[in-house]
Scaffold this motif. Structure first.
Motif, PDB file in Angstrom:
ATOM      1  N   PHE A   9       0.851  -1.191   0.000  1.00  0.00           N
ATOM      2  CA  PHE A   9       0.000   0.000   0.000  1.00  0.00           C
ATOM      3  C   PHE A   9       0.882   1.235   0.000  1.00  0.00           C
ATOM      4  CE2 PHE A   9      -2.396  -3.155   2.488  1.00  0.00           C
ATOM      5  CZ  PHE A   9      -3.572  -3.207   1.760  1.00  0.00           C
ATOM      6  N   VAL A  10       0.307   2.354  -0.397  1.00  0.00           N
ATOM      7  CA  VAL A  10       0.977   3.640  -0.222  1.00  0.00           C
ATOM      8  C   VAL A  10       0.042   4.566   0.539  1.00  0.00           C
ATOM      9  CG1 VAL A  10       2.355   3.427  -2.322  1.00  0.00           C
ATOM     10  CG2 VAL A  10       0.203   4.652  -2.403  1.00  0.00           C
ATOM     11  N   VAL A  11       0.637   5.461   1.303  1.00  0.00           N
ATOM     12  CA  VAL A  11      -0.115   6.471   2.054  1.00  0.00           C
ATOM     13  C   VAL A  11       0.219   7.807   1.421  1.00  0.00           C
ATOM     14  CG1 VAL A  11      -0.484   7.527   4.306  1.00  0.00           C
ATOM     15  CG2 VAL A  11       0.055   5.088   4.143  1.00  0.00           C
ATOM     16  N   ARG A  12      -0.799   8.590   1.093  1.00  0.00           N
ATOM     17  CA  ARG A  12      -0.588   9.888   0.456  1.00  0.00           C
ATOM     18  C   ARG A  12      -0.864  11.007   1.443  1.00  0.00           C
ATOM     19  NH1 ARG A  12      -3.783   9.611  -5.123  1.00  0.00           N
ATOM     20  NH2 ARG A  12      -5.453   8.985  -3.744  1.00  0.00           N
ATOM     21  N   ASP A  13      -0.199  12.146   1.201  1.00  0.00           N
ATOM     22  CA  ASP A  13      -0.463  13.319   2.017  1.00  0.00           C
ATOM     23  C   ASP A  13      -1.641  14.090   1.413  1.00  0.00           C
ATOM     24  OD1 ASP A  13       0.568  14.737  -0.153  1.00  0.00           O
ATOM     25  OD2 ASP A  13       2.462  15.191   0.831  1.00  0.00           O
ATOM     26  N   ARG A  14      -1.948  15.250   1.962  1.00  0.00           N
ATOM     27  CA  ARG A  14      -3.110  16.022   1.496  1.00  0.00           C
ATOM     28  C   ARG A  14      -2.983  16.492   0.054  1.00  0.00           C
ATOM     29  NH1 ARG A  14      -6.504  18.797   5.881  1.00  0.00           N
ATOM     30  NH2 ARG A  14      -6.019  17.499   7.658  1.00  0.00           N
ATOM     31  N   ALA A  19       3.499   9.709   0.593  1.00  0.00           N
ATOM     32  CA  ALA A  19       4.187  10.118   1.811  1.00  0.00           C
ATOM     33  C   ALA A  19       4.908   8.947   2.481  1.00  0.00           C
ATOM     34  CB  ALA A  19       3.204  10.743   2.796  1.00  0.00           C
ATOM     35  N   ALA A  20       4.349   7.744   2.354  1.00  0.00           N
ATOM     36  CA  ALA A  20       4.937   6.559   2.963  1.00  0.00           C
ATOM     37  C   ALA A  20       4.513   5.342   2.171  1.00  0.00           C
ATOM     38  CB  ALA A  20       4.492   6.422   4.420  1.00  0.00           C
ATOM     39  N   VAL A  21       5.323   4.302   2.248  1.00  0.00           N
ATOM     40  CA  VAL A  21       4.983   3.032   1.612  1.00  0.00           C
ATOM     41  C   VAL A  21       4.874   1.969   2.691  1.00  0.00           C
ATOM     42  CG1 VAL A  21       6.027   3.624  -0.605  1.00  0.00           C
ATOM     43  CG2 VAL A  21       7.409   2.486   1.121  1.00  0.00           C
ATOM     44  N   VAL A  22       3.999   1.022   2.471  1.00  0.00           N
ATOM     45  CA  VAL A  22       3.796  -0.056   3.428  1.00  0.00           C
ATOM     46  C   VAL A  22       4.250  -1.351   2.769  1.00  0.00           C
ATOM     47  CG1 VAL A  22       2.128  -1.288   4.858  1.00  0.00           C
ATOM     48  CG2 VAL A  22       1.831   1.164   4.420  1.00  0.00           C
ATOM     49  N   LYS A  87      -7.014   6.732   3.931  1.00  0.00           N
ATOM     50  CA  LYS A  87      -7.174   8.142   4.303  1.00  0.00           C
ATOM     51  C   LYS A  87      -5.859   8.886   4.081  1.00  0.00           C
ATOM     52  CE  LYS A  87      -8.434  10.917   8.289  1.00  0.00           C
ATOM     53  NZ  LYS A  87      -8.794  10.875   9.688  1.00  0.00           N
ATOM     54  N   ARG A  88      -5.935  10.071   3.521  1.00  0.00           N
ATOM     55  CA  ARG A  88      -4.735  10.890   3.341  1.00  0.00           C
ATOM     56  C   ARG A  88      -4.331  11.496   4.675  1.00  0.00           C
ATOM     57  NH1 ARG A  88      -5.673  14.034  -2.366  1.00  0.00           N
ATOM     58  NH2 ARG A  88      -5.761  12.161  -3.612  1.00  0.00           N
ATOM     59  N   ILE A  89      -3.047  11.694   4.839  1.00  0.00           N
ATOM     60  CA  ILE A  89      -2.528  12.241   6.088  1.00  0.00           C
ATOM     61  C   ILE A  89      -1.904  13.600   5.839  1.00  0.00           C
ATOM     62  CG2 ILE A  89      -2.097   9.981   7.109  1.00  0.00           C
ATOM     63  CD1 ILE A  89       0.852  10.370   6.383  1.00  0.00           C
ATOM     64  N   GLU A  90      -1.767  14.371   6.895  1.00  0.00           N
ATOM     65  CA  GLU A  90      -1.122  15.676   6.792  1.00  0.00           C
ATOM     66  C   GLU A  90       0.355  15.511   7.092  1.00  0.00           C
ATOM     67  OE1 GLU A  90      -1.219  20.050   8.879  1.00  0.00           O
ATOM     68  OE2 GLU A  90      -2.951  18.743   9.038  1.00  0.00           O
ATOM     69  N   ARG A 117       0.863   5.851  12.907  1.00  0.00           N
ATOM     70  CA  ARG A 117      -0.357   5.971  13.727  1.00  0.00           C
ATOM     71  C   ARG A 117      -1.544   6.390  12.857  1.00  0.00           C
ATOM     72  NH1 ARG A 117       3.373   7.924  17.592  1.00  0.00           N
ATOM     73  NH2 ARG A 117       3.080  10.048  16.884  1.00  0.00           N
ATOM     74  N   ALA A 118      -1.306   7.336  11.932  1.00  0.00           N
ATOM     75  CA  ALA A 118      -2.385   7.790  11.057  1.00  0.00           C
ATOM     76  C   ALA A 118      -2.838   6.660  10.134  1.00  0.00           C
ATOM     77  CB  ALA A 118      -1.920   8.995  10.229  1.00  0.00           C
TER      78      ALA A 118
END
Length: 122
Positions: A9-14, A19-22, A87-90, A117-118
């Motif tokens: 998965f990837v996590v995106r910012d706003r 922003a991060a990879v899982v 969910k996008r994170i800040e 955590r987000a």
């Protein structure tokens, strides 16, 4: 030591940037992953399934390195396909990076664990 890591998965910012990879080993900050790729310490792979995979590249950009993968032959970044439903994170970026290595490392850990955590809360 060289590691081959599959991005799940990837996590995106706003802004929509990665922003991060899982991976199966945990959550990795996108900047740190870019640095690992540039140094040859790790190779990241991503794809829609276990049969189709593409190598993730670190591309220089104005805001810093940009993670990019393409497994379908189009020009778009297919890593964004792995962010669906998350969910996008800040992400808070600091204007100055001239601080000492200790403060950069502390900042990196704070961002990483904040993102983890987000991600887990989403």
């Amino acid at each position: 030591m060289h590691h081959d890591l599959k991005i799940e998965f990837v996590v995106r910012d706003r802004t929509g940037a990665v922003a991060a990879v899982v991976t199966s080993t945990g959550v990795i900050d996108a900047e740190f992953a870019s640095e690992q790729i540039a140094r040859g310490e790790a190779a990241y792979f991503a794809g829609p399934d276990s049969y189709v995979r593409a190598r993730v590249r670190s591309i220089p950009a104005l805001g810093g390195p940009y993670l990019y993968a393409n497994w379908d032959g189009t020009r778009r970044n297919n890593l964004h396909d792995l962010a669906r439903g998350l969910k996008r994170i800040e992400v808070r970026r600091h204007a100055h990076l001239a601080a000492g290595a200790t403060s950069r490392r502390r900042e990196w850990f704070e961002r990483l664990f904040g993102r983890a955590r987000a991600y887990l809360a989403a």
